[in-house]
Design a protein around this motif. Structure first.
Motif, PDB file in Angstrom:
ATOM      1  N   GLU A 191    -120.900  18.833  11.800  1.00  0.00           N
ATOM      2  CA  GLU A 191    -119.767  18.093  12.356  1.00  0.00           C
ATOM      3  C   GLU A 191    -120.127  17.527  13.729  1.00  0.00           C
ATOM      4  OE1 GLU A 191    -115.969  19.982  12.558  1.00  0.00           O
ATOM      5  OE2 GLU A 191    -116.197  20.954  10.597  1.00  0.00           O
ATOM      6  N   ARG A 192    -119.574  16.363  14.032  1.00  0.00           N
ATOM      7  CA  ARG A 192    -119.743  15.755  15.355  1.00  0.00           C
ATOM      8  C   ARG A 192    -118.370  15.482  15.959  1.00  0.00           C
ATOM      9  NH1 ARG A 192    -121.757  10.610  15.330  1.00  0.00           N
ATOM     10  NH2 ARG A 192    -121.977  10.309  13.094  1.00  0.00           N
ATOM     11  N   HIS A 193    -118.195  15.925  17.203  1.00  0.00           N
ATOM     12  CA  HIS A 193    -116.957  15.649  17.928  1.00  0.00           C
ATOM     13  C   HIS A 193    -117.312  15.307  19.369  1.00  0.00           C
ATOM     14  CE1 HIS A 193    -114.446  16.937  14.587  1.00  0.00           C
ATOM     15  NE2 HIS A 193    -115.291  17.947  14.425  1.00  0.00           N
ATOM     16  N   TRP A 194    -116.303  14.764  20.083  1.00  0.00           N
ATOM     17  CA  TRP A 194    -116.572  14.176  21.391  1.00  0.00           C
ATOM     18  C   TRP A 194    -115.661  14.759  22.461  1.00  0.00           C
ATOM     19  CZ3 TRP A 194    -120.650  11.183  20.326  1.00  0.00           C
ATOM     20  CH2 TRP A 194    -120.760  10.699  19.015  1.00  0.00           C
ATOM     21  N   VAL A 195    -116.234  14.936  23.642  1.00  0.00           N
ATOM     22  CA  VAL A 195    -115.465  15.156  24.862  1.00  0.00           C
ATOM     23  C   VAL A 195    -115.912  14.093  25.851  1.00  0.00           C
ATOM     24  CG1 VAL A 195    -115.225  17.652  24.487  1.00  0.00           C
ATOM     25  CG2 VAL A 195    -117.163  16.773  25.828  1.00  0.00           C
ATOM     26  N   THR A 196    -115.151  13.946  26.911  1.00  0.00           N
ATOM     27  CA  THR A 196    -115.551  13.051  27.995  1.00  0.00           C
ATOM     28  C   THR A 196    -115.559  13.842  29.292  1.00  0.00           C
ATOM     29  OG1 THR A 196    -114.504  11.149  26.905  1.00  0.00           O
ATOM     30  CG2 THR A 196    -115.025  10.931  29.242  1.00  0.00           C
ATOM     31  N   LEU A 197    -116.700  13.879  29.950  1.00  0.00           N
ATOM     32  CA  LEU A 197    -116.765  14.397  31.315  1.00  0.00           C
ATOM     33  C   LEU A 197    -117.538  13.366  32.125  1.00  0.00           C
ATOM     34  CD1 LEU A 197    -117.082  17.785  32.895  1.00  0.00           C
ATOM     35  CD2 LEU A 197    -118.843  16.124  33.496  1.00  0.00           C
ATOM     36  N   HIS A 198    -116.883  12.813  33.129  1.00  0.00           N
ATOM     37  CA  HIS A 198    -117.528  11.813  33.977  1.00  0.00           C
ATOM     38  C   HIS A 198    -118.413  12.535  34.989  1.00  0.00           C
ATOM     39  CE1 HIS A 198    -115.469   8.656  32.013  1.00  0.00           C
ATOM     40  NE2 HIS A 198    -114.281   8.915  32.524  1.00  0.00           N
ATOM     41  N   GLU A 225    -111.834  14.841  29.817  1.00  0.00           N
ATOM     42  CA  GLU A 225    -110.767  14.557  28.861  1.00  0.00           C
ATOM     43  C   GLU A 225    -111.206  15.105  27.510  1.00  0.00           C
ATOM     44  OE1 GLU A 225    -107.060  13.153  27.650  1.00  0.00           O
ATOM     45  OE2 GLU A 225    -107.886  12.861  29.673  1.00  0.00           O
ATOM     46  N   VAL A 226    -110.331  15.881  26.870  1.00  0.00           N
ATOM     47  CA  VAL A 226    -110.608  16.457  25.559  1.00  0.00           C
ATOM     48  C   VAL A 226    -109.443  16.120  24.644  1.00  0.00           C
ATOM     49  CG1 VAL A 226    -111.041  18.570  24.235  1.00  0.00           C
ATOM     50  CG2 VAL A 226    -111.968  18.334  26.552  1.00  0.00           C
ATOM     51  N   ALA A 270    -106.931  16.141  21.277  1.00  0.00           N
ATOM     52  CA  ALA A 270    -106.351  17.184  20.435  1.00  0.00           C
ATOM     53  C   ALA A 270    -107.216  17.417  19.204  1.00  0.00           C
ATOM     54  CB  ALA A 270    -104.926  16.793  20.038  1.00  0.00           C
ATOM     55  N   GLN A 271    -107.814  16.350  18.686  1.00  0.00           N
ATOM     56  CA  GLN A 271    -108.662  16.466  17.496  1.00  0.00           C
ATOM     57  C   GLN A 271    -109.891  17.323  17.776  1.00  0.00           C
ATOM     58  OE1 GLN A 271    -110.328  12.759  16.170  1.00  0.00           O
ATOM     59  NE2 GLN A 271    -111.065  13.596  14.233  1.00  0.00           N
ATOM     60  N   THR A 272    -110.544  17.071  18.905  1.00  0.00           N
ATOM     61  CA  THR A 272    -111.733  17.861  19.252  1.00  0.00           C
ATOM     62  C   THR A 272    -111.358  19.312  19.517  1.00  0.00           C
ATOM     63  OG1 THR A 272    -113.000  15.993  20.112  1.00  0.00           O
ATOM     64  CG2 THR A 272    -113.548  18.171  20.979  1.00  0.00           C
ATOM     65  N   ALA A 273    -110.287  19.536  20.265  1.00  0.00           N
ATOM     66  CA  ALA A 273    -109.861  20.910  20.556  1.00  0.00           C
ATOM     67  C   ALA A 273    -109.556  21.660  19.263  1.00  0.00           C
ATOM     68  CB  ALA A 273    -108.644  20.897  21.469  1.00  0.00           C
ATOM     69  N   ALA A 274    -108.896  20.994  18.324  1.00  0.00           N
ATOM     70  CA  ALA A 274    -108.564  21.648  17.058  1.00  0.00           C
ATOM     71  C   ALA A 274    -109.821  21.948  16.248  1.00  0.00           C
ATOM     72  CB  ALA A 274    -107.616  20.756  16.251  1.00  0.00           C
ATOM     73  N   ALA A 275    -110.787  21.033  16.260  1.00  0.00           N
ATOM     74  CA  ALA A 275    -112.032  21.251  15.520  1.00  0.00           C
ATOM     75  C   ALA A 275    -112.812  22.434  16.091  1.00  0.00           C
ATOM     76  CB  ALA A 275    -112.891  19.985  15.563  1.00  0.00           C
ATOM     77  N   VAL A 276    -112.840  22.549  17.418  1.00  0.00           N
ATOM     78  CA  VAL A 276    -113.543  23.664  18.052  1.00  0.00           C
ATOM     79  C   VAL A 276    -112.827  24.980  17.748  1.00  0.00           C
ATOM     80  CG1 VAL A 276    -114.187  24.682  20.278  1.00  0.00           C
ATOM     81  CG2 VAL A 276    -114.562  22.237  19.865  1.00  0.00           C
ATOM     82  N   GLU A 311    -106.993  30.570  24.243  1.00  0.00           N
ATOM     83  CA  GLU A 311    -106.677  29.422  23.401  1.00  0.00           C
ATOM     84  C   GLU A 311    -107.431  28.185  23.880  1.00  0.00           C
ATOM     85  OE1 GLU A 311    -104.671  29.436  20.650  1.00  0.00           O
ATOM     86  OE2 GLU A 311    -104.586  31.619  20.938  1.00  0.00           O
ATOM     87  N   ILE A 312    -107.907  27.380  22.900  1.00  0.00           N
ATOM     88  CA  ILE A 312    -108.566  26.119  23.210  1.00  0.00           C
ATOM     89  C   ILE A 312    -107.501  25.070  23.489  1.00  0.00           C
ATOM     90  CG2 ILE A 312    -110.182  24.368  22.400  1.00  0.00           C
ATOM     91  CD1 ILE A 312    -111.488  27.071  22.628  1.00  0.00           C
ATOM     92  N   THR A 313    -107.561  24.455  24.652  1.00  0.00           N
ATOM     93  CA  THR A 313    -106.555  23.473  25.042  1.00  0.00           C
ATOM     94  C   THR A 313    -107.130  22.060  24.968  1.00  0.00           C
ATOM     95  OG1 THR A 313    -107.139  23.584  27.385  1.00  0.00           O
ATOM     96  CG2 THR A 313    -105.513  25.161  26.591  1.00  0.00           C
ATOM     97  N   TYR A 314    -106.257  21.073  25.106  1.00  0.00           N
ATOM     98  CA  TYR A 314    -106.722  19.686  25.144  1.00  0.00           C
ATOM     99  C   TYR A 314    -106.020  18.961  26.277  1.00  0.00           C
ATOM    100  CZ  TYR A 314    -102.348  18.556  22.684  1.00  0.00           C
ATOM    101  OH  TYR A 314    -101.034  18.424  22.330  1.00  0.00           O
ATOM    102  N   GLY A 315    -106.462  17.739  26.534  1.00  0.00           N
ATOM    103  CA  GLY A 315    -105.906  16.968  27.642  1.00  0.00           C
ATOM    104  C   GLY A 315    -106.975  16.698  28.675  1.00  0.00           C
TER     105      GLY A 315
END
Length: 354
Positions: A206-213, A238-239, A241-247, A277-281
């Motif tokens: 699986e491949r998923h994405w986060v953004t960290l500048h 920025e993470v 909801a889809q990535t957080a749920a996959a993790v 808990e894995i969070t998103y946002g």
């Protein structure tokens, strides 16, 4: 822990000044607890992963954040001063924090001229050559000006040996970069090609994405003897909801989560709340991972070889253990791996107690 524990001698010729071509032909060192170190190539990565593994990539896009400017003459004595600006953190549409050189020649209230159409007003002074500057443009107009007048912010160990050129605009950017905002590239991602990403898909990874500048503060040298006295600069992430749920799903099912680069790892370890808990946002993180840290999310890491005494080397030591860290770097030097941003890669599996 003492800073000296993260020092090593690197032959100068092992510092890579250009990336491997094609990208996935770079060498790959594989370190797994209780197994001998293996030497491979990045294109063989699907062989070392398994169906159901989750790879997390940082999709930030690197800005042309290195700018040259002139500080006007302040009095009848002396003349204009040339200034190098390295942007490192956007504060709002027109304001950035940056590092300037020579820092002693820049003061509060100075106006730095990058071009006739772009100036920066110094509105704050920090430590170690850091300034806060308000630009004469804002928003998308400022972004276009930075792209026009700036150059890729190659690390000093490359820039000291050769000039930045047009090829770096392509080489120092991942093939999947999307979200503008970084002032340094998450270099583990530089090894990935469209064909390698396709091969990973076919292998069931699986491949998923986060953004960290990525800010330049990540790479600032540690100047304290006790590493726990070091203060990290904050970076914006920025993470989805889809990535957080996959993790979260992968962790619940006992599947492995592998961070592509230390920036992805730091993001993943920053989104776990006190209840696990894995969070998103979105938010800012200044997480500093050192030996003794208990990893909550990450099982493995794909990363390049890092500078002595760096916070990134400390992070690797936290993940695989100090003995394994010494073994990996000794092996990499003995086997002539290429180091740092344009260098080779490693696949490192977490030590059982980390």
């Amino acid at each position: 822990m003492q800073l000296s524990e993260f020092d090593f001698n690197l032959p100068e010729e092992l510092i890579a000044l250009r990336p491997a071509a094609p990208r996935d032909s770079a060498r790959l060192l594989v370190s797994k607890p209780n197994y001998p170190i293996e030497d491979a190539v990045v294109s063989a990565l699907p062989h070392y992963l398994r169906a159901g593994d989750v790879l997390i990539f940082n999709d930030t896009r690197t800005l042309a954040a290195s700018l040259k400017a002139t500080r006007a003459q302040r009095s009848r004595v002396g003349g204009p001063v040339s200034v190098d600006i390295n942007l490192h953190q956007r504060l709002d549409g027109s304001t950035w924090k940056a590092f300037v050189r020579p820092a002693k020649r820049v003061g509060l209230g100075d106006v730095l001229t990058i071009h006739d159409s772009l100036q920066a007003h110094v509105v704050g002074l920090g430590d170690a050559g850091e300034v806060t500057m308000a630009f004469s443009k804002a928003g998308a107009e400022l972004d276009r000006a930075i792209a026009q007048f700036g150059s890729m912010p190659l690390p000093p160990y490359i820039a000291r040996k050769r000039a930045v050129d047009a090829q770096d605009a392509q080489d120092y950017q991942t093939v999947y970069a999307r979200a503008d905002g970084s002032v340094a590239t998450p270099t583990a991602g530089l090894h990935f090609t469209p064909s390698l990403l396709e091969a990973l898909d076919h292998a069931g990874v699986e491949r998923h994405w986060v953004t960290l500048h990525v800010g330049a503060g990540t790479f600032l040298p540690v100047k304290v003897d006790n590493i726990h006295d070091h203060v990290m600069h904050a970076e914006t992430y920025e993470v989805s909801a889809q990535t957080a749920a996959a993790v979260a799903r992968a962790k619940a099912e006992g599947r492995r989560v592998i961070a592509v680069g230390t920036t992805s790892l730091r993001t993943l370890e920053s989104i776990v709340d006190p209840d696990g808990e894995i969070t998103y946002g979105g938010g800012d993180t200044s997480i500093f991972i050192t030996p003794g840290y208990r990893f909550k999310v990450v099982d493995g890491l794909i990363t390049n070889f890092h500078l002595p005494k760096s916070t990134l080397l400390m992070l690797v030591g936290a993940l695989i253990g100090m003995e394994a860290l010494r073994d990996v770097y000794r092996h990499a030097i003995d086997q002539r791996y290429r180091f740092y941003s344009y260098g080779d890669a490693s696949l490192l599996w977490k030590a059982p107690t980390s």
